[in-house]
Design a protein around this motif. Structure first.
Motif, mmCIF file in Angstrom:
data_model
loop_
_atom_site.group_PDB
_atom_site.id
_atom_site.type_symbol
_atom_site.label_atom_id
_atom_site.label_comp_id
_atom_site.label_asym_id
_atom_site.label_seq_id
_atom_site.Cartn_x
_atom_site.Cartn_y
_atom_site.Cartn_z
ATOM 1 N N ILE A 178 0.864 -1.181 0.000
ATOM 2 C CA ILE A 178 0.000 0.000 0.000
ATOM 3 C C ILE A 178 0.901 1.232 0.000
ATOM 4 N N PRO A 179 0.661 2.166 -0.906
ATOM 5 C CA PRO A 179 1.506 3.370 -0.933
ATOM 6 C C PRO A 179 1.523 4.051 0.438
ATOM 7 N N LYS A 180 2.696 4.479 0.864
ATOM 8 C CA LYS A 180 2.866 5.076 2.203
ATOM 9 C C LYS A 180 1.929 6.259 2.433
ATOM 10 N N MET A 181 1.731 7.090 1.420
ATOM 11 C CA MET A 181 0.882 8.273 1.608
ATOM 12 C C MET A 181 -0.582 7.910 1.835
ATOM 13 N N LEU A 182 -0.964 6.676 1.486
ATOM 14 C CA LEU A 182 -2.355 6.256 1.642
ATOM 15 C C LEU A 182 -2.550 5.291 2.809
ATOM 16 N N ASN A 183 -1.506 5.047 3.560
ATOM 17 C CA ASN A 183 -1.529 4.005 4.587
ATOM 18 C C ASN A 183 -2.691 4.139 5.564
ATOM 19 N N GLU A 221 -17.818 -10.247 4.904
ATOM 20 C CA GLU A 221 -18.272 -11.568 4.473
ATOM 21 C C GLU A 221 -18.529 -11.605 2.974
ATOM 22 N N GLU A 222 -19.013 -10.501 2.439
ATOM 23 C CA GLU A 222 -19.451 -10.449 1.047
ATOM 24 C C GLU A 222 -18.257 -10.286 0.116
ATOM 25 N N ASN A 223 -18.308 -10.932 -1.024
ATOM 26 C CA ASN A 223 -17.259 -10.828 -2.024
ATOM 27 C C ASN A 223 -17.636 -9.725 -2.998
ATOM 28 N N ARG A 224 -17.107 -8.544 -2.773
ATOM 29 C CA ARG A 224 -17.408 -7.436 -3.679
ATOM 30 C C ARG A 224 -16.111 -6.714 -4.012
ATOM 31 N N GLY A 225 -16.118 -6.046 -5.141
ATOM 32 C CA GLY A 225 -14.913 -5.367 -5.600
ATOM 33 C C GLY A 225 -14.625 -4.107 -4.804
ATOM 34 N N ILE A 226 -13.358 -3.894 -4.526
ATOM 35 C CA ILE A 226 -12.905 -2.688 -3.848
ATOM 36 C C ILE A 226 -11.827 -2.069 -4.729
ATOM 37 N N LEU A 227 -12.023 -0.829 -5.126
ATOM 38 C CA LEU A 227 -10.994 -0.139 -5.895
ATOM 39 C C LEU A 227 -9.951 0.383 -4.919
ATOM 40 N N LYS A 228 -8.690 0.123 -5.239
ATOM 41 C CA LYS A 228 -7.640 0.592 -4.324
ATOM 42 C C LYS A 228 -6.356 0.835 -5.076
ATOM 43 N N GLU A 229 -5.527 1.650 -4.487
ATOM 44 C CA GLU A 229 -4.213 1.940 -5.029
ATOM 45 C C GLU A 229 -3.206 1.036 -4.336
ATOM 46 N N VAL A 230 -2.287 0.486 -5.120
ATOM 47 C CA VAL A 230 -1.223 -0.345 -4.558
ATOM 48 C C VAL A 230 0.104 0.108 -5.148
ATOM 49 N N SER A 231 1.172 -0.216 -4.450
ATOM 50 C CA SER A 231 2.505 0.188 -4.894
ATOM 51 C C SER A 231 3.119 -0.864 -5.792
ATOM 52 N N HIS A 232 3.622 -0.436 -6.946
ATOM 53 C CA HIS A 232 4.420 -1.300 -7.815
ATOM 54 C C HIS A 232 5.847 -1.215 -7.300
ATOM 55 N N TYR A 236 -3.611 1.205 -9.926
ATOM 56 C CA TYR A 236 -5.000 1.166 -9.503
ATOM 57 C C TYR A 236 -5.560 -0.212 -9.847
ATOM 58 N N SER A 237 -6.186 -0.817 -8.882
ATOM 59 C CA SER A 237 -6.694 -2.170 -9.113
ATOM 60 C C SER A 237 -8.014 -2.367 -8.381
ATOM 61 N N GLU A 238 -8.731 -3.384 -8.805
ATOM 62 C CA GLU A 238 -9.983 -3.749 -8.146
ATOM 63 C C GLU A 238 -9.742 -5.073 -7.436
ATOM 64 N N TRP A 239 -10.017 -5.089 -6.154
ATOM 65 C CA TRP A 239 -9.774 -6.283 -5.341
ATOM 66 C C TRP A 239 -11.094 -6.949 -4.991
ATOM 67 N N PHE A 240 -11.097 -8.270 -5.077
ATOM 68 C CA PHE A 240 -12.224 -9.077 -4.622
ATOM 69 C C PHE A 240 -11.706 -9.966 -3.503
ATOM 70 N N ASN A 241 -12.449 -10.023 -2.451
ATOM 71 C CA ASN A 241 -12.015 -10.747 -1.266
ATOM 72 C C ASN A 241 -12.877 -11.983 -1.053
ATOM 73 N N THR A 242 -12.245 -13.094 -0.759
ATOM 74 C CA THR A 242 -12.959 -14.300 -0.359
ATOM 75 C C THR A 242 -12.406 -14.723 0.996
ATOM 76 N N MET A 243 -13.247 -14.664 1.993
ATOM 77 C CA MET A 243 -12.842 -15.031 3.335
ATOM 78 C C MET A 243 -12.871 -16.555 3.461
ATOM 79 N N LEU A 244 -11.745 -17.163 3.779
ATOM 80 C CA LEU A 244 -11.676 -18.607 3.962
ATOM 81 C C LEU A 244 -11.804 -18.910 5.449
#
Length: 161
Positions: free
Chosen positions: A109-114, A128-139, A146-154
Motif C-alpha cells: 500500500i503506498p505510504k501516503m495512503l496508509n 463476508e461479502e465478495n465485492r470489488g474494492i478499488l484501491k491503489e497499490v505500490s508497484h 490502480y486495481s480492483e480487489w475481490f475478497n474471499t474469506m476462507l
C-alpha cells in the motif's frame, strides 16, 4: 470286560469326532470372518488410494489454474502476511514470489495512503461479502497501480479465518 472297553473306546472316538467337527466348524467360521475383514480392509485401502489420487489431481489442477490465471491471486494469513503470490501478481506489483511471500499487506500500500487503506484492510479481514474494492497499490518501481480487489474469506468449520 473286553466288551466294556470297546464300548468306552467307541464312545471316546465319537466324542473326539464331535470335538474335531466342532473345531473344524469354528475354524471355518473364524476364517470366513478373517477373510471378510481382509477383503473389507483391502476395499477401504483401494478406495482411499483412489480418493488420494483424486485429491492430488484436483490440487494439481488448482495450482495450474492459480499460476496461469491472468488475475492476481494473493492469499494471506490471519496476520495479513502474504502466503500465496501467483505469476500475475508478479506482473501487477513487480515483485517476484520470493520477494512478496512473508511480507505484510501494508507493504504493498503506498505510504501516503496508509491510514485510509487501514479501513480497506479492515474490510478485507472482516467483510463476508465478495465485492470489488478499488484501491491503489505500490508497484516495485514506485508507481501507483490502480486495481480492483475481490475478497474471499476462507473459514474453517468453526467459522474462524
Amino acid at each position: 470286560m473286553n466288551y466294556l472297553i470297546k464300548k468306552i473306546f467307541y464312545s471316546l472316538l465319537v466324542l473326539l469326532g464331535v470335538v474335531v467337527l466342532v473345531f473344524i466348524v469354528y475354524v471355518a467360521i473364524a476364517c470366513k470372518r478373517l477373510a471378510q475383514g481382509i477383503l473389507d480392509n483391502l476395499s477401504l485401502r483401494i478406495e482411499a488410494d483412489e480418493q488420494k489420487k483424486q485429491i492430488i489431481s484436483l490440487s494439481e489442477r488448482q495450482n495450474l489454474h492459480l499460476e496461469h490465471t491472468p488475475m492476481g491471486v494473493i492469499e494471506w494469513d490471519a496476520n495479513l502476511m502474504v502466503t500465496t503470490w501467483n505469476k500475475a501478481c508478479e506482473t501487477i506489483f513487480g515483485y517476484a514470489h520470493r520477494e512478496a511471500v512473508g511480507k505484510h499487506i501494508s507493504y504493498f500500500i503506498p505510504k501516503m495512503l496508509n491510514t485510509s487503506n487501514q479501513l480497506i484492510i479492515d474490510l478485507l479481514m472482516h467483510e463476508e461479502e465478495n465485492r470489488g474494492i478499488l484501491k491503489e497499490v505500490s508497484h516495485k518501481s514506485g508507481t501507483i497501480v490502480y486495481s480492483e480487489w475481490f475478497n474471499t474469506m476462507l473459514k474453517n468449520e468453526q467459522g474462524n479465518t
